[in-house]
Design a protein around this motif. Structure first.
Motif, PDB file in Angstrom:
ATOM      1  N   ALA A   1      -1.496   4.969   6.408  1.00  0.00           N
ATOM      2  CA  ALA A   1      -1.562   4.060   7.481  1.00  0.00           C
ATOM      3  C   ALA A   1      -0.520   2.889   7.735  1.00  0.00           C
TER       4      ALA A   1
ATOM      5  N   GLY B   1      -9.699   7.127   6.339  1.00  0.00           N
ATOM      6  CA  GLY B   1      -8.210   6.768   6.604  1.00  0.00           C
ATOM      7  C   GLY B   1      -8.026   6.611   7.963  1.00  0.00           C
TER       8      GLY B   1
ATOM      9  N   PHE C   1       0.883  -1.132   0.055  1.00  0.00           N
ATOM     10  CA  PHE C   1      -0.064   0.029   0.151  1.00  0.00           C
ATOM     11  C   PHE C   1       0.642   1.061  -0.105  1.00  0.00           C
TER      12      PHE C   1
ATOM     13  N   THR D   1      -8.356  21.305   6.511  1.00  0.00           N
ATOM     14  CA  THR D   1      -7.487  22.115   7.120  1.00  0.00           C
ATOM     15  C   THR D   1      -8.115  23.110   8.458  1.00  0.00           C
TER      16      THR D   1
ATOM     17  N   SER E   1      -6.381  11.969  13.802  1.00  0.00           N
ATOM     18  CA  SER E   1      -6.504  12.173  12.283  1.00  0.00           C
ATOM     19  C   SER E   1      -7.451  13.346  11.968  1.00  0.00           C
TER      20      SER E   1
ATOM     21  N   GLY F   1     -14.806  18.362  15.231  1.00  0.00           N
ATOM     22  CA  GLY F   1     -15.093  19.012  14.014  1.00  0.00           C
ATOM     23  C   GLY F   1     -15.018  18.276  12.736  1.00  0.00           C
TER      24      GLY F   1
ATOM     25  N   LEU G   1      -8.701  15.700   8.451  1.00  0.00           N
ATOM     26  CA  LEU G   1      -8.869  15.886   6.824  1.00  0.00           C
ATOM     27  C   LEU G   1      -9.162  17.293   6.370  1.00  0.00           C
TER      28      LEU G   1
ATOM     29  N   GLY H   1      -3.110  12.564   8.374  1.00  0.00           N
ATOM     30  CA  GLY H   1      -4.320  12.831   7.606  1.00  0.00           C
ATOM     31  C   GLY H   1      -3.755  13.862   6.182  1.00  0.00           C
ATOM     32  N   ALA H   2      -4.841  13.908   5.195  1.00  0.00           N
ATOM     33  CA  ALA H   2      -4.183  14.746   3.971  1.00  0.00           C
ATOM     34  C   ALA H   2      -3.625  15.906   4.094  1.00  0.00           C
TER      35      ALA H   2
ATOM     36  N   LEU I   1     -15.427  14.811  10.339  1.00  0.00           N
ATOM     37  CA  LEU I   1     -16.315  13.762  10.559  1.00  0.00           C
ATOM     38  C   LEU I   1     -15.626  12.544   9.545  1.00  0.00           C
ATOM     39  N   HIS I   2     -14.426  12.757   8.882  1.00  0.00           N
ATOM     40  CA  HIS I   2     -13.713  12.097   7.635  1.00  0.00           C
ATOM     41  C   HIS I   2     -13.243  11.014   8.717  1.00  0.00           C
ATOM     42  N   ASP I   3     -13.642   9.626   8.376  1.00  0.00           N
ATOM     43  CA  ASP I   3     -13.110   8.453   9.008  1.00  0.00           C
ATOM     44  C   ASP I   3     -12.479   7.288   8.187  1.00  0.00           C
TER      45      ASP I   3
HETATM   46 CO1  B1M Z   1     -14.515  15.813   2.730  1.00  0.00          CO
HETATM   47  N1  B1M Z   1     -13.154  17.015   2.141  1.00  0.00           N
HETATM   48  N2  B1M Z   1     -15.852  17.300   3.414  1.00  0.00           N
HETATM   49  N3  B1M Z   1     -16.134  14.373   3.094  1.00  0.00           N
HETATM   50  N4  B1M Z   1     -13.609  14.449   1.697  1.00  0.00           N
HETATM   51  C1  B1M Z   1     -12.171  16.410   1.652  1.00  0.00           C
HETATM   52  C2  B1M Z   1     -11.234  16.131   2.863  1.00  0.00           C
HETATM   53  C3  B1M Z   1     -11.758  17.799   0.865  1.00  0.00           C
HETATM   54  C4  B1M Z   1     -10.131  17.655   0.399  1.00  0.00           C
HETATM   55  C5  B1M Z   1     -12.449  17.698  -0.692  1.00  0.00           C
HETATM   56  C6  B1M Z   1     -12.125  18.762  -1.564  1.00  0.00           C
HETATM   57  O1  B1M Z   1     -12.587  20.005  -1.391  1.00  0.00           O
HETATM   58  N5  B1M Z   1     -11.257  18.498  -2.467  1.00  0.00           N
HETATM   59  C7  B1M Z   1     -12.199  18.911   1.510  1.00  0.00           C
HETATM   60  C8  B1M Z   1     -11.249  19.677   2.745  1.00  0.00           C
HETATM   61  C9  B1M Z   1     -10.630  20.822   2.097  1.00  0.00           C
HETATM   62  C10 B1M Z   1      -9.906  21.426   3.038  1.00  0.00           C
HETATM   63  O2  B1M Z   1      -9.865  21.429   4.216  1.00  0.00           O
HETATM   64  N6  B1M Z   1      -8.519  22.070   2.590  1.00  0.00           N
HETATM   65  C11 B1M Z   1     -13.460  18.333   2.066  1.00  0.00           C
HETATM   66  C12 B1M Z   1     -14.485  19.070   2.741  1.00  0.00           C
HETATM   67  C13 B1M Z   1     -14.388  20.628   2.372  1.00  0.00           C
HETATM   68  C14 B1M Z   1     -15.803  18.703   3.191  1.00  0.00           C
HETATM   69  C15 B1M Z   1     -16.933  19.069   3.901  1.00  0.00           C
HETATM   70  C16 B1M Z   1     -16.653  20.772   4.418  1.00  0.00           C
HETATM   71  C17 B1M Z   1     -17.780  19.401   2.718  1.00  0.00           C
HETATM   72  C18 B1M Z   1     -18.896  20.127   2.913  1.00  0.00           C
HETATM   73  O3  B1M Z   1     -19.912  19.801   3.676  1.00  0.00           O
HETATM   74  N7  B1M Z   1     -19.215  21.407   2.391  1.00  0.00           N
HETATM   75  C19 B1M Z   1     -17.540  18.195   4.732  1.00  0.00           C
HETATM   76  C20 B1M Z   1     -17.050  18.405   6.270  1.00  0.00           C
HETATM   77  C21 B1M Z   1     -17.518  17.424   7.141  1.00  0.00           C
HETATM   78  C22 B1M Z   1     -16.975  17.460   8.478  1.00  0.00           C
HETATM   79  O4  B1M Z   1     -16.036  16.797   8.478  1.00  0.00           O
HETATM   80  N8  B1M Z   1     -17.390  18.380   9.524  1.00  0.00           N
HETATM   81  C23 B1M Z   1     -16.929  16.914   4.207  1.00  0.00           C
HETATM   82  C24 B1M Z   1     -17.671  15.747   4.197  1.00  0.00           C
HETATM   83  C25 B1M Z   1     -17.273  14.477   3.595  1.00  0.00           C
HETATM   84  C26 B1M Z   1     -18.197  13.435   3.511  1.00  0.00           C
HETATM   85  C27 B1M Z   1     -18.960  13.196   4.851  1.00  0.00           C
HETATM   86  C28 B1M Z   1     -19.021  13.569   2.292  1.00  0.00           C
HETATM   87  C29 B1M Z   1     -17.216  12.297   3.154  1.00  0.00           C
HETATM   88  C30 B1M Z   1     -16.522  11.398   4.695  1.00  0.00           C
HETATM   89  C31 B1M Z   1     -16.867  10.341   4.658  1.00  0.00           C
HETATM   90  C32 B1M Z   1     -16.136   9.523   5.679  1.00  0.00           C
HETATM   91  O5  B1M Z   1     -15.063   9.591   5.848  1.00  0.00           O
HETATM   92  N9  B1M Z   1     -16.781   8.508   6.107  1.00  0.00           N
HETATM   93  C33 B1M Z   1     -16.018  13.150   2.570  1.00  0.00           C
HETATM   94  C34 B1M Z   1     -14.920  12.758   1.781  1.00  0.00           C
HETATM   95  C35 B1M Z   1     -14.998  10.963   1.356  1.00  0.00           C
HETATM   96  C36 B1M Z   1     -13.860  13.375   1.100  1.00  0.00           C
HETATM   97  C37 B1M Z   1     -12.817  13.144   0.253  1.00  0.00           C
HETATM   98  C38 B1M Z   1     -13.456  12.940  -1.198  1.00  0.00           C
HETATM   99  C39 B1M Z   1     -12.232  11.626   0.400  1.00  0.00           C
HETATM  100  C40 B1M Z   1     -11.539  11.495   1.734  1.00  0.00           C
HETATM  101  C41 B1M Z   1     -10.958  10.208   1.935  1.00  0.00           C
HETATM  102  O6  B1M Z   1     -11.562   9.291   2.738  1.00  0.00           O
HETATM  103  N10 B1M Z   1      -9.706   9.650   1.415  1.00  0.00           N
HETATM  104  C42 B1M Z   1     -11.785  14.150   0.291  1.00  0.00           C
HETATM  105  C43 B1M Z   1     -11.003  14.511  -0.939  1.00  0.00           C
HETATM  106  C44 B1M Z   1      -9.904  13.780  -1.242  1.00  0.00           C
HETATM  107  O7  B1M Z   1      -9.203  13.349  -0.376  1.00  0.00           O
HETATM  108  N11 B1M Z   1      -9.879  13.315  -2.354  1.00  0.00           N
HETATM  109  C45 B1M Z   1     -12.678  15.221   1.085  1.00  0.00           C
HETATM  110  C46 B1M Z   1      -9.274   8.340   1.541  1.00  0.00           C
HETATM  111  C47 B1M Z   1      -8.493   8.147   2.802  1.00  0.00           C
HETATM  112  C48 B1M Z   1      -7.684   6.709   2.821  1.00  0.00           C
HETATM  113  O8  B1M Z   1      -7.291   9.135   2.671  1.00  0.00           O
HETATM  114  O9  B1M Z   1      -8.070  10.197   4.716  1.00  0.00           O
HETATM  115  O10 B1M Z   1      -6.285  11.038   3.524  1.00  0.00           O
HETATM  116  P1  B1M Z   1      -7.008  10.011   4.007  1.00  0.00           P
HETATM  117  O11 B1M Z   1      -6.159   8.989   4.937  1.00  0.00           O
HETATM  118  C49 B1M Z   1      -4.903   8.591   4.561  1.00  0.00           C
HETATM  119  C50 B1M Z   1      -3.757   9.391   5.261  1.00  0.00           C
HETATM  120  O12 B1M Z   1      -4.028  10.627   5.015  1.00  0.00           O
HETATM  121  C51 B1M Z   1      -3.262   8.839   6.397  1.00  0.00           C
HETATM  122  O13 B1M Z   1      -3.465   7.415   6.083  1.00  0.00           O
HETATM  123  C52 B1M Z   1      -4.750   7.311   5.434  1.00  0.00           C
HETATM  124  C53 B1M Z   1      -4.317   5.983   4.418  1.00  0.00           C
HETATM  125  O14 B1M Z   1      -3.221   5.899   3.885  1.00  0.00           O
HETATM  126  N12 B1M Z   1      -3.818   9.126   7.531  1.00  0.00           N
HETATM  127  C54 B1M Z   1      -3.133   9.129   8.728  1.00  0.00           C
HETATM  128  C55 B1M Z   1      -5.055   9.517   7.804  1.00  0.00           C
HETATM  129  N13 B1M Z   1      -5.325   9.735   9.175  1.00  0.00           N
HETATM  130  C56 B1M Z   1      -4.144   9.486   9.865  1.00  0.00           C
HETATM  131  C57 B1M Z   1      -3.705   9.208  11.072  1.00  0.00           C
HETATM  132  C58 B1M Z   1      -2.518   9.026  11.385  1.00  0.00           C
HETATM  133  C59 B1M Z   1      -1.540   8.641  10.171  1.00  0.00           C
HETATM  134  C60 B1M Z   1      -1.941   8.697   9.038  1.00  0.00           C
HETATM  135  O15 B1M Z   1      -1.891   8.586  12.589  1.00  0.00           O
HETATM  136  C61 B1M Z   1      -2.955   8.880  13.588  1.00  0.00           C
END
Ligand code: B1M
Length: 208
Positions: A196, A103, A51, A149, A145, A97, A147, A176-177, A99-101
């Motif tokens: 992860a 990762g 991975f 900013t 974690s 604050g 996601l 987190g991203a 809700l992303h889970d």
């Molecule tokens: Co949201 N979201 N989201 N979202 N979402 C992002 C993060 C975003 C980048 C999309 C975008 O605009 N391009 C953006 C953030 C922008 C920013 O902050 N700069 C965003 C936004 C804005 C929002 C909302 C505010 C949207 C809105 O309502 N207007 C809202 C916020 C809700 C809240 O949290 N309060 C929101 C909501 C949601 C959903 C609920 C619809 C859904 C979440 C579902 C869920 O998680 N159950 C969702 C999703 C799915 C995403 C994207 C599409 C995918 C995130 C994801 O799961 N990635 C995301 C865009 C994108 O990334 N392409 C986006 C896959 C996951 C495996 O990766 O979480 O990065 P990740 O984890 C990786 C590493 O980061 C690391 O390991 C993992 C695996 O290798 N890692 C760790 C993670 N945690 C770790 C902890 C560690 C170590 C490593 O140690 C403890």
């Protein structure tokens, strides 16, 4: 191929039927639960490495983790009977604050697969809840974690709360991203991991 090799291969391929059947075969043959666990961990370690190297992606990891979970459900009572101790206890959650889970769940699965006891607090976890969970469980690792900013500052708040509670010997790892090593240094985290599988490597280093 022996059932132990089958077990490692089953996790690598995410074959839950083979994983559970091989676990049962090995237990019935009198293999120690620890030896079986080592074979499972070997499979999950391989999944983590591939991975990290972008050779496989999130769905494959989730499938492998599901096979691991089902094999562990059979193995766990035997491990308890045998007096098995996890490497350490980790409290993991997505910060307040946020809700992303997806990762965070991967991190939890990888840590479990590497023989850690994990208390998963879920999402939108307040600093107070993290502190309370560490006090209750005696965890030595906290994983945060984020996601968004906009929720990164909640990581600092949580680390500050852990420091203020004077919880001895607790290491905090963040990821987190949007999170970087520079941010981890800035907020006083003990470790950072970009994915992860690396989170497991970092936690292993922190507890040694
Ligand atoms: Co949201 N979201 N989201 N979202 N979402 C992002 C993060 C975003 C980048 C999309 C975008 O605009 N391009 C953006 C953030 C922008 C920013 O902050 N700069 C965003 C936004 C804005 C929002 C909302 C505010 C949207 C809105 O309502 N207007 C809202 C916020 C809700 C809240 O949290 N309060 C929101 C909501 C949601 C959903 C609920 C619809 C859904 C979440 C579902 C869920 O998680 N159950 C969702 C999703 C799915 C995403 C994207 C599409 C995918 C995130 C994801 O799961 N990635 C995301 C865009 C994108 O990334 N392409 C986006 C896959 C996951 C495996 O990766 O979480 O990065 P990740 O984890 C990786 C590493 O980061 C690391 O390991 C993992 C695996 O290798 N890692 C760790 C993670 N945690 C770790 C902890 C560690 C170590 C490593 O140690 C403890």
């Amino acid at each position: 191929m022996s059932a132990l090799n089958d077990l490692t291969e089953a996790i690598k391929k995410g074959d839950r039927k083979l994983a559970t059947a091989s676990t049962e075969t090995e237990l019935a043959a009198g293999t120690s639960p620890n030896t079986i666990l080592e074979a499972l961990i070997e499979g999950m370690d391989d999944v983590g490495q591939r991975f990290k190297a972008n050779q496989i992606f999130v769905p494959e990891v989730l499938i492998a983790a599901r096979a691991m979970k089902e094999a562990m459900a059979i193995l766990e009572p035997k491990l308890v009977e045998a007096g098995y101790k996890p490497l350490a206890t980790a409290v993991v959650g997505t910060v307040e604050g946020d809700l992303h889970d997806i990762g965070k769940n991967l991190v939890v699965m990888m840590l479990k697969g590497a023989s850690f006891q994990v208390i998963d607090l879920g999402t939108n976890v307040s600093p107070e809840k993290f502190v309370e969970a560490v006090k209750e469980s005696g965890a030595t690792v906290v994983g945060l974690s984020a996601l968004l900013t906009t929720t990164m500052p909640a990581m600092k708040k949580t680390i500050d709360a852990i420091n203020e509670a004077r919880l001895e010997g607790v290491s905090v790892i963040i990821g987190g991203a949007p999170v970087t090593q520079a941010f981890a240094d800035e907020v006083g985290a003990n470790g950072f991991a970009p994915d992860a599988a690396s989170a497991v490597d970092t936690v292993r280093t922190l507890i040694n």
